[in-house]
Design an enzyme around this catalytic site. Structure first.
Site, PDB file in Angstrom:
ATOM      1  N   CYS A   1       0.944 -24.376   3.174  1.00 32.50           N
ATOM      2  CA  CYS A   1       0.023 -23.324   3.625  1.00 32.50           C
ATOM      3  C   CYS A   1      -0.512 -23.543   5.034  1.00 32.50           C
ATOM      4  O   CYS A   1      -1.253 -22.705   5.551  1.00 32.50           O
ATOM      5  CB  CYS A   1      -1.121 -23.203   2.636  1.00 32.50           C
ATOM      6  SG  CYS A   1      -0.523 -23.053   0.951  1.00 32.50           S
TER       7      CYS A   1
ATOM      8  N   HIS B   1     -10.110 -21.835   5.549  1.00 32.55           N
ATOM      9  CA  HIS B   1      -8.957 -21.790   4.655  1.00 32.55           C
ATOM     10  C   HIS B   1      -9.390 -21.101   3.365  1.00 32.55           C
ATOM     11  O   HIS B   1      -8.668 -20.273   2.835  1.00 32.55           O
ATOM     12  CB  HIS B   1      -8.427 -23.201   4.391  1.00 32.55           C
ATOM     13  CG  HIS B   1      -7.169 -23.223   3.598  1.00 32.55           C
ATOM     14  ND1 HIS B   1      -6.025 -22.605   4.026  1.00 32.55           N
ATOM     15  CD2 HIS B   1      -6.872 -23.749   2.374  1.00 32.55           C
ATOM     16  CE1 HIS B   1      -5.068 -22.758   3.114  1.00 32.55           C
ATOM     17  NE2 HIS B   1      -5.566 -23.445   2.106  1.00 32.55           N
TER      18      HIS B   1
ATOM     19  N   HIS C   1      -3.905 -15.113  -0.576  1.00 29.50           N
ATOM     20  CA  HIS C   1      -3.451 -16.299   0.155  1.00 29.50           C
ATOM     21  C   HIS C   1      -1.985 -16.077   0.535  1.00 29.50           C
ATOM     22  O   HIS C   1      -1.124 -15.951  -0.332  1.00 29.50           O
ATOM     23  CB  HIS C   1      -3.613 -17.520  -0.741  1.00 29.50           C
ATOM     24  CG  HIS C   1      -3.351 -18.824  -0.067  1.00 29.50           C
ATOM     25  ND1 HIS C   1      -2.795 -18.930   1.193  1.00 29.50           N
ATOM     26  CD2 HIS C   1      -3.580 -20.105  -0.480  1.00 29.50           C
ATOM     27  CE1 HIS C   1      -2.685 -20.205   1.520  1.00 29.50           C
ATOM     28  NE2 HIS C   1      -3.158 -20.933   0.518  1.00 29.50           N
TER      29      HIS C   1
END
Lengths: 403, 350
Positions: free
Chosen positions: A162, A295, A332
């Protein structure tokens, strides 16, 4: 080093304006999944992109256009917008190799899934499978992007889970800063796929309610898909050719979290290192950073670790730092997240707003910072974006408003 | 200034260690000896039930002795590709440096290159998902991520420095070395491991078979350690080509020609090439461009099989062994990648 063009596609919409409008309001863009059968999963919702605009005019052959997979389409929408916004003409792209740095975590996983199912369903069948094998590879998608733009420069694909998209922008930034190239196209992408969705579901990391990053009762994340790309170049080149300047990239930090393959250090040690490294390179103190696009996945462990890192990084000034997570709105985006969130920072800086996290009901005690929950106007001169991934990949970018 | 890469970073570091895992064994030396002999490794046929095509494979032999560091907790449930990667990496690093890194006395980065990644666990996990998602193993999934092997390597080393996984074709290892030298030149770290690894599975074996029925699917790893501090056995990268990416404006043959033009070196007397690929178009491109090469050449693929992302790593390890042996002073490593790019370099005694 400046950003002269940006492209974005998310479940919020296609392009700069639709995303700017949506993120300014904190609109939620999660919907029932139509791409695959999710009925046997615990969760059936994600930030699925709706392709309601035609593919932009590109230089692909008819055969390439016919073979485009979903991930490649996402890349081409964002890449075309970034190059167009940068006002970089065909001649400039043809005359000089344009390095492309991309981040992804799963690439065209759906093509691989299709190959597997064909192989299991009909083991003897071989016709048509070469296409799957070729299209499955992330560098095929990168080649589609390069060919679509008429580019012939080197292509590098970072797969740091990620953090990949932020790593890609950071590496492109460093290659320009160190004089290895004059400009580069960089960003990240990922498309929804059953295997990845099921993987996060198996880890019980998906929210069965709503993704609520930094909420005391958060229960997980939503997955999304999309792409974000930026055109980076030297300030003097941008000025010389009269290109628009969206922001200055001034710091990049990367670090590795050794705590666990999927869990961050509870005190956010690695996150703190990447934030400090990015700020040191940018020559800014925590007090100068007005906004952090966190994040902020919405999982219990991630948010508290990042919150601890922000507290330690900001020190006594922590209450003054505005923080939000845009993953609440679009999910996400995994390998695409870092790049898309960097572009969201550009939207905010150029539109004078802070994208809110509107799903929070009860703020987690870790939020000693200013967690922005409602639409807010603000003139942002210096922002920071965090991206943390499986395997302990941590990346931070610092952006400043153009001089 | 043009928009092309400067090459000042080539003087920033040397290759001071290397390692390999391959069907020839668990060391760089075994790979070199077998390739020098010119005798291909033993292969065997494998075939799934249900009428699947018979494929030809070459297997990595059992590890002769498990090193103590392999008892590291993270490696208990990890993939074959991670175990190969770590073994080659530690061989390249050497035990003395390994211990220094673990103690925090040496700061090193990690660049892991792969094409297929963790295919065994990915296939098993997806099968479970299709069978019953509620029983799909949460242990498998994190190990399917491309960067899991490199994460385990950093954890084993206790190294918090930059750690990248680069996905690309069989020439990616060379681009990985290029990036490592840039990192060292930029002062980001005191050394860098570049590692590539692949593992076999029927899924990828049968994919390779689609491109050539005589193809031999192989597995293993390759690694080099780059340091700014040369040693007696150091190998310098004296030339590095750009990674010439294939596309509508550049065929693999044209890309290979551009790469070859950048590597002109009168002193080079060995070519570690990539011949032996199953894909005919790519094989023909490399063969035609290098057909005029008059000096010696080593073709590792013809000995061990198709290593996908490892191939240019094995070529590099061979070149390093050839220079260390004293048989050659300057060696060209040339890779016409399977599906992305052509890249190469010239290695010389440091």
């Amino acid at each position: 080093m400046v950003i002269t063009g940006a492209g974005i596609i998310t479940s919020m919409g296609i392009g700069w304006q639709e995303n700017a409008d949506g993120f300014k309001q904190g609109r939620l863009a999660l919907r029932d999944i139509t791409l695959f059968n999710a009925s046997r999963q615990r969760v059936q919702r994600a930030g699925e992109v709706v392709f309601d605009k035609p593919l932009p005019p590109v230089k692909l052959t008819a055969r390439q256009l016919q073979r485009l997979d979903r991930a490649s389409r996402l890349l081409i929408y964002a890449g075309h917008e970034a190059v167009s916004a940068a006002k970089l003409d065909d001649q400039a792209i043809e005359e000089e190799p344009l390095p492309i740095w991309l981040g992804t975590s799963a690439g065209a996983m759906a093509i691989g899934e299709d190959y597997y199912q064909k192989k299991v369903g009909s083991p003897a069948e071989q016709r048509g499978l070469i296409k799957n094998v070729i299209l499955y590879q992330p560098h095929t998608q990168a080649r589609f992007l390069a060919d679509a733009l008429g580019s012939h420069g080197p292509v590098s694909i970072i797969t740091n889970a990620c953090a990949s998209g932020a790593n890609a922008i950071g590496e492109a930034f460093h290659s320009i800063k160190k004089g290895r190239t004059r400009r580069a196209l960089a960003g990240g992408y990922d498309a929804l796929a059953l295997m990845v969705f099921a993987g996060f579901d198996a880890l019980q990391a998906l929210s069965t309610t709503l993704p609520r990053p930094f909420d005391a009762n958060r229960d997980g994340l939503a997955l999304g898909e999309g792409a974000g790309l930026v055109m980076l170049e030297r300030y003097e080149d941008a000025v010389a050719r009269g290109a628009p300047i969206l922001a200055e990239v001034c710091g990049y930090g990367a670090s590795t979290d050794l705590h666990h393959l999927t869990q961050p250090h509870p005190q956010g040690d690695a996150a703190l290192r990447s934030m400090n490294a990015a700020c040191a390179e940018a020559g800014v103190t925590a007090a100068e950073v007005q906004y952090i696009n966190s994040h902020g996945t919405g999982t219990p462990l991630n948010d508290v670790a990042e919150g601890m890192a922000i507290q330690r990084w900001a020190g006594k000034g922590v209450a003054n730092v505005m923080v939000s997570s845009t993953k609440a709105s679009v999910g996400h985006l995994l390998g695409g997240a870092g790049a898309v969130e960097a572009v969201i920072c550009l939207l905010a800086m150029n539109g004078n707003f802070v994208p809110p996290t509107t799903t929070i009901q009860t703020l987690d005690p870790v939020c000693t910072f200013d967690l922005v929950q409602k639409p807010r106007e603000a003139e942002l001169n210096c922002v920071l974006t965090n991206s943390f991934g499986f395997g302990g990949a941590n990346a931070t970018l610092v952006l400043k408003k153009a001089r | 200034m043009s928009n092309t890469q400067a090459m000042s970073h080539l003087s920033a570091a040397s290759i001071v260690g290397w390692g390999a895992v391959s069907p020839t064994g668990w060391s760089a030396a075994s790979l070199y000896e077998r390739t020098l002999s010119g005798v291909p490794v033993e292969t065997k046929a494998a075939k799934r039930d249900g009428g699947a095509p018979a494929v030809t494979i070459s297997e990595v032999p059992l590890m002769p002795q498990m090193p103590a560091w392999m008892k590291f907790p993270r490696l208990r449930r990890t993939t074959t590709v991670a175990k190969y990667a770590l073994h080659a990496a530690i061989e390249a690093l050497g035990m003395e440096r390994f211990e220094a890194v673990q103690k925090g006395e040496l700061k090193i980065g990690v660049i892991f290159c792969t094409m297929n990644g963790c295919v065994q666990f990915s296939r098993r996990f997806f099968a479970e998902v299709l069978s019953d998602p509620s029983l799909a193993s949460p242990i498998f999934f994190p190990e399917t991520v491309y960067n899991a092997p490199s994460s385990h390597l950093s954890a084993l080393l206790s190294s918090t420095e930059a750690n990248y996984t680069l996905v690309g074709d069989s020439s990616q290892f060379i681009a990985g070395i290029d990036l490592a030298m840039q990192w060292i030149e930029d002062g980001l770290m005191e050394g860098c491991l570049v590692v590539s690894a692949e593992e076999r599975d029927w899924l990828s074996d049968e994919a390779l078979h689609l491109f050539g029925r005589s193809a031999v699917a192989a597995e293993g790893a390759a690694a080099v350690y780059l340091s700014p501090t040369p040693t007696a056995e150091a190998v310098r990268v004296t030339k590095m080509s750009q990674a010439w990416t294939y596309g509508n404006t550049l065929t693999p043959r044209e890309a290979t020609t551009k790469m070859k033009d950048e590597l002109k070196d009168e002193a080079a007397d060995l070519l570690c090439d990539g011949l032996g690929k199953a894909a005919p178009a790519i094989e023909n491109a490399e063969e035609s461009v290098w057909q005029g090469w008059q000096a010696k050449r080593l073709s590792v693929r013809k000995i061990v099989g198709e290593g996908f992302g490892i191939s240019s790593g094995w070529q590099t390890v061979l070149a390093c062994e050839a220079i260390r042996s004293g048989d050659h002073q300057s060696v060209i490593v040339a890779s016409t990648g399977l599906s992305q790019q052509a890249a190469g370099m010239v290695l010389s005694k440091g």
